[in-house]
Write a protein that holds these residues in place. Structure first.
Motif, PDB file in Angstrom:
ATOM      1  N   PRO A  64       0.835  -1.207   0.000  1.00  7.58           N
ATOM      2  CA  PRO A  64       0.000   0.000   0.000  1.00  7.58           C
ATOM      3  C   PRO A  64       0.867   1.253   0.000  1.00  7.58           C
ATOM      4  N   PHE A  65       0.385   2.309  -0.647  1.00  2.84           N
ATOM      5  CA  PHE A  65       1.099   3.574  -0.546  1.00  2.84           C
ATOM      6  C   PHE A  65       0.317   4.575   0.310  1.00  2.84           C
ATOM      7  N   MET A  66      -0.888   4.158   0.743  1.00  2.00           N
ATOM      8  CA  MET A  66      -1.636   4.909   1.738  1.00  2.00           C
ATOM      9  C   MET A  66      -2.747   4.002   2.235  1.00  2.00           C
ATOM     10  N   ILE A 108       5.728   8.383  -5.502  1.00  3.85           N
ATOM     11  CA  ILE A 108       4.598   8.562  -4.582  1.00  3.85           C
ATOM     12  C   ILE A 108       4.893   8.034  -3.185  1.00  3.85           C
ATOM     13  N   LYS A 109       5.909   7.167  -3.073  1.00  9.12           N
ATOM     14  CA  LYS A 109       6.274   6.642  -1.757  1.00  9.12           C
ATOM     15  C   LYS A 109       7.367   7.463  -1.089  1.00  9.12           C
ATOM     16  N   ASP A 110       7.877   8.452  -1.782  1.00  7.80           N
ATOM     17  CA  ASP A 110       8.873   9.339  -1.196  1.00  7.80           C
ATOM     18  C   ASP A 110       8.267  10.049   0.018  1.00  7.80           C
ATOM     19  N   PRO A 111       9.010  10.162   1.122  1.00 10.68           N
ATOM     20  CA  PRO A 111       8.440  10.781   2.329  1.00 10.68           C
ATOM     21  C   PRO A 111       7.822  12.151   2.104  1.00 10.68           C
ATOM     22  N   ALA A 112       8.447  12.966   1.258  1.00 11.36           N
ATOM     23  CA  ALA A 112       7.889  14.299   1.005  1.00 11.36           C
ATOM     24  C   ALA A 112       6.517  14.201   0.364  1.00 11.36           C
ATOM     25  N   ASN A 113       6.341  13.257  -0.538  1.00  6.75           N
ATOM     26  CA  ASN A 113       5.052  13.101  -1.211  1.00  6.75           C
ATOM     27  C   ASN A 113       4.039  12.376  -0.327  1.00  6.75           C
ATOM     28  N   GLN A 114       4.528  11.600   0.618  1.00  4.79           N
ATOM     29  CA  GLN A 114       3.616  10.970   1.568  1.00  4.79           C
ATOM     30  C   GLN A 114       2.963  12.013   2.490  1.00  4.79           C
ATOM     31  N   GLN A 115       3.585  13.169   2.627  1.00  4.86           N
ATOM     32  CA  GLN A 115       2.947  14.248   3.365  1.00  4.86           C
ATOM     33  C   GLN A 115       1.694  14.731   2.633  1.00  4.86           C
ATOM     34  N   GLU A 116       1.703  14.674   1.307  1.00  6.37           N
ATOM     35  CA  GLU A 116       0.509  15.039   0.539  1.00  6.37           C
ATOM     36  C   GLU A 116      -0.612  14.039   0.798  1.00  6.37           C
ATOM     37  N   VAL A 117      -0.231  12.775   0.969  1.00  2.00           N
ATOM     38  CA  VAL A 117      -1.217  11.753   1.320  1.00  2.00           C
ATOM     39  C   VAL A 117      -1.947  12.158   2.608  1.00  2.00           C
ATOM     40  N   LEU A 118      -1.184  12.607   3.594  1.00  2.36           N
ATOM     41  CA  LEU A 118      -1.773  13.047   4.853  1.00  2.36           C
ATOM     42  C   LEU A 118      -2.729  14.217   4.653  1.00  2.36           C
ATOM     43  N   GLU A 119      -2.326  15.161   3.832  1.00  3.39           N
ATOM     44  CA  GLU A 119      -3.151  16.347   3.595  1.00  3.39           C
ATOM     45  C   GLU A 119      -4.520  15.968   3.043  1.00  3.39           C
ATOM     46  N   PHE A 143      -5.597  10.641   4.292  1.00  6.85           N
ATOM     47  CA  PHE A 143      -5.203   9.229   4.328  1.00  6.85           C
ATOM     48  C   PHE A 143      -4.019   9.044   5.279  1.00  6.85           C
ATOM     49  N   ARG A 144      -3.814   7.820   5.728  1.00  3.99           N
ATOM     50  CA  ARG A 144      -2.629   7.472   6.499  1.00  3.99           C
ATOM     51  C   ARG A 144      -1.515   7.072   5.528  1.00  3.99           C
ATOM     52  N   PRO A 145      -0.310   7.615   5.696  1.00  8.76           N
ATOM     53  CA  PRO A 145       0.767   7.295   4.764  1.00  8.76           C
ATOM     54  C   PRO A 145       1.110   5.811   4.770  1.00  8.76           C
ATOM     55  N   GLY A 146       1.476   5.301   3.590  1.00  3.51           N
ATOM     56  CA  GLY A 146       1.923   3.920   3.504  1.00  3.51           C
ATOM     57  C   GLY A 146       3.374   3.760   3.911  1.00  3.51           C
ATOM     58  N   ASN A 147       4.131   4.842   3.847  1.00  4.93           N
ATOM     59  CA  ASN A 147       5.534   4.814   4.246  1.00  4.93           C
ATOM     60  C   ASN A 147       5.616   4.848   5.762  1.00  4.93           C
ATOM     61  N   PRO A 148       6.165   3.789   6.399  1.00  9.77           N
ATOM     62  CA  PRO A 148       6.197   3.739   7.869  1.00  9.77           C
ATOM     63  C   PRO A 148       7.075   4.824   8.489  1.00  9.77           C
ATOM     64  N   ASP A 149       7.921   5.451   7.678  1.00  5.46           N
ATOM     65  CA  ASP A 149       8.790   6.509   8.207  1.00  5.46           C
ATOM     66  C   ASP A 149       8.071   7.848   8.325  1.00  5.46           C
ATOM     67  N   VAL A 150       6.829   7.926   7.818  1.00  4.02           N
ATOM     68  CA  VAL A 150       6.058   9.162   7.888  1.00  4.02           C
ATOM     69  C   VAL A 150       4.977   8.985   8.944  1.00  4.02           C
ATOM     70  N   ALA A 151       5.030   9.811   9.969  1.00  2.00           N
ATOM     71  CA  ALA A 151       4.114   9.670  11.104  1.00  2.00           C
ATOM     72  C   ALA A 151       2.703  10.095  10.727  1.00  2.00           C
ATOM     73  N   VAL A 152       1.713   9.419  11.319  1.00  2.00           N
ATOM     74  CA  VAL A 152       0.319   9.833  11.166  1.00  2.00           C
ATOM     75  C   VAL A 152       0.109  11.099  11.984  1.00  2.00           C
ATOM     76  N   ASP A 153      -0.387  12.125  11.348  1.00  2.00           N
ATOM     77  CA  ASP A 153      -0.521  13.433  11.990  1.00  2.00           C
ATOM     78  C   ASP A 153      -1.807  14.085  11.500  1.00  2.00           C
ATOM     79  N   ALA A 154      -1.996  15.372  11.840  1.00  2.00           N
ATOM     80  CA  ALA A 154      -3.174  16.107  11.381  1.00  2.00           C
ATOM     81  C   ALA A 154      -3.305  15.982   9.864  1.00  2.00           C
ATOM     82  N   PRO A 155      -4.553  15.812   9.362  1.00  2.00           N
ATOM     83  CA  PRO A 155      -5.843  15.986  10.042  1.00  2.00           C
ATOM     84  C   PRO A 155      -6.392  14.728  10.716  1.00  2.00           C
TER      85      PRO A 155
END
Length: 607
Positions: free
Chosen positions: A139-141, A343-354, A357-369
């Motif tokens: 998964p990527f998100m 799309i799995k790059d940490p910087a782009n996983q922040q867009e997933v959060l926006e 969705f919860r990021p698929g990359n385990p190195d990106v923490a689940v945060d707001a919203p």
């Protein structure tokens, strides 16, 4: 008899390139458009993506296509081109055959809402003697299935101090006191909203979760478990509290939001199975997850609470699947892998959060919203359920086709003169509508009660009637052939008494209301109210909407929903939307007459 196929024979979502400006609801259709530009000589990676992430994928693709990330060895370049395709629809096409003339290019990459669909595609291909095309994919998100409930109702149940799960839903479904048992008789009976699992990932996930709850398991769900009479009885009890079904969760979310503005959301639906992302969107004032240009979100008066069922839940894991299919070349695979890295790059996983969705990359923490300000819990779910084997999921749906709540539906078919207009692909509007209606009859189960009412001016022995019941509502297992024959016999006639037939069909349904069934009226029309009357149309419409609204304000304890179909470019979609909203249902747009089969079947998915 309904014969469901897990990959959703009902191909509701049109093949379009996503162009919406924010995330959408589960498997909804994105707007037409092509914001991605010309690929030039680049290697094109066609992606079929479920529409809740279509806008996100379009944004990521635009960034990828214009960046160095798209550069490949040897001076080549990749070009990502997502198109929206509902998960179930894509699963059906991949298993049965993808017609590029109708559906657009066959995908190199498929990203359904959940990996369960990939297992089903492989199972169906295997059953047909073909090799699987879906391999392991990460998964990527992600977003978990939750039970969304208005906050006061969740508070009445003691949540979150008191855990809630499908067992509680079952108890509420069976309690004749409804919310009175919790000190709130003004909320009425417990009402559940669920999507049709043949269309919707959330509907399928809810079905799996319910079955696990009934067995007490969290893994290893089997066909033997489903054959247990107690499991079947509990499934039927939960389905008995369903208000109506539908092809997407947006029906419930939009209706919740609209009734919230009227102050009646607590008497619409008590709970609905949706994805966590949808709760975030709703509480931010964006119930359909799609903000138009200039639109400002307005949070609801009564927010929703995301309940993570104590028995466990399932993630919509949004896998990125590079298909192992004969039409996918080595260079397309290489280009697809480049986009996956992007799309799995940490910087782009922040867009997933926006996008909620919860990021698929385990190195990106689940945060707001995804936090308590939106009534969701990033530390949940605490228990995950194992995805059943494909043959078990197929059996689940076979069982659901009989266990689901029965319906009582009147189909009001416009046979006015304009229905004889030719359509571009050949034939007339009425001919296409008749074919669609006949095919849709197969989606009803034998116990459903279905009637056919035709309407135009000058009907009846005295040529003064606005409509005629050619087949009164009755058990369709006994009348299906009669319905087919009567639909096929219709021909275009005169005017369009839309308001009168809608008014009287609603009134008749109220008088014959059956609390054990989903009670509804389907109105298919290609025009505006033209009944030859001198009565003022505005006054007539105002009275109609007032009467329809009685079913949703609590004045009537007999909720009948009217589902209008706007057929052809001349149909009054604005008025039909008002009619639908007055009864907390949905109007369906078939302005392209050739889409009527898909649309008609989508309407029937509500029952």
């Amino acid at each position: 008899m309904r014969t469901p196929r897990l990959a959703a024979l009902l191909v509701v979502a049109a093949t379009v390139v996503a162009s919406c400006s924010n995330g959408g609801g589960s498997d909804e259709v994105a707007e037409e458009g092509n914001p991605l530009g010309d690929p030039g000589d680049c290697i094109v990676v066609d992606l079929a993506v479920s529409s809740e992430k279509a806008a996100l994928m379009t944004q990521l693709a635009q960034e990828f296509n214009s960046s160095e990330a798209s550069d490949l060895d040897g001076g080549r370049c990749a070009f990502a081109r997502p198109q929206t395709k509902a998960s179930g629809a894509a699963a059906d096409l991949l298993a049965e055959g993808w017609d590029e003339q109708v559906e657009g290019p066959r995908p190199v990459v498929w990203s359904p809402a959940a990996s369960t669909w990939g297992a089903v595609v492989n199972q169906r291909l295997e059953d047909d003697g073909q090799a699987p095309i879906v391999g392991d994919a990460e998964p990527f998100m992600q977003t978990p299935l939750v039970i969304a409930m208005p906050e006061p109702m969740a508070d009445a149940l003691g949540y979150p101090e008191e855990p809630i799960g499908w067992t509680d839903i079952l108890q509420l479904s069976r309690d004749p006191e409804g919310w009175a048992a919790y000190g709130h008789p003004e909320w009425g009976p417990f009402r559940l909203g669920k999507t049709n699992p043949n269309f919707s990932t959330s509907g399928l996930s809810a079905l799996i979760a319910q079955a696990y709850s009934s067995t007490g398991k969290t893994e290893g769900l089997s066909r033997e478990d489903l054959a247990n009479p107690e499991v079947a009885a509990e499934a039927e009890a939960i389905e008995s509290s369903v208000v109506h079904y539908g092809d997407t969760t947006l029906t419930f979310l939009n209706n919740w939001y609209r009734t919230d503005q009227r102050g009646t959301s607590l008497t619409y639906v008590s709970a609905a199975a949706v994805e966590e992302k949808s709760v975030v969107d709703y509480n931010q004032g964006n119930p359909d997850g799609n903000l138009e240009a200039g639109e400002r979100p307005e949070p609801p008066e009564i927010p929703l609470v995301a309940i993570y069922p104590e028995e466990g839940t399932i993630y919509s894991d949004n896998p990125y699947i590079v298909l192992d299919a004969e039409w996918v070349s080595d260079e397309e695979r290489e280009a697809a892998e480049a986009f996956e890295d992007h799309i799995k790059d940490p910087a782009n996983q922040q867009e997933v959060l926006e996008f909620g969705f919860r990021p698929g990359n385990p190195d990106v923490a689940v945060d707001a919203p995804i936090d308590e300000t939106n009534n969701v819990d990033p530390t949940q779910p605490s228990t995950l359920l194992e995805v059943p084997d494909p043959d078990v999921m197929v059996q689940l749906l076979d069982n659901w086709s009989e266990q689901r709540k029965s319906a009582r539906v009147t189909i009001a078919l416009d046979v006015s003169g304009s229905m004889g207009d030719p359509v571009e692909g050949g034939g007339t509007k009425l001919e296409l509508a008749k074919q669609a209606a006949i095919e849709a009859l197969e989606e009803f189960k034998d116990d459903d009660e279905v009637g056919l009412r035709i309407f135009t001016t000058g009907l009846g022995p005295d040529e003064q009637a606005a409509y005629v019941d050619v087949v009164p509502p009755g058990r369709i297992g006994d009348t299906r052939e009669e319905l087919r024959a009567e639909i096929d016999a219709q021909f275009p006639r005169a005017g369009t008494p839309l308001y009168e037939v809608t008014q009287d069909s609603f009134t008749d349904a109220i008088e014959a209301y059956d609390p054990a069934r989903i009670n509804a009226v389907v109105v298919l029309t290609d025009g505006r109210n033209e009944d030859g009357s001198t009565e003022d149309d505005e006054e007539q419409l105002e009275q109609l909407l007032s009467d329809l609204g009685r079913s949703t304000t609590g004045e009537l304890a007999t909720p009948v929903r009217v589902f209008p179909i706007a057929y052809g470019a001349d149909a009054d979609l604005e008025v039909l939307n008002q009619i639908a909203e007055a009864t907390n249902s949905t109007a369906y747009d078939a302005s392209d007459p050739e889409s009527i089969t898909k649309v008609f079947t989508a309407v029937v998915s509500n029952f």
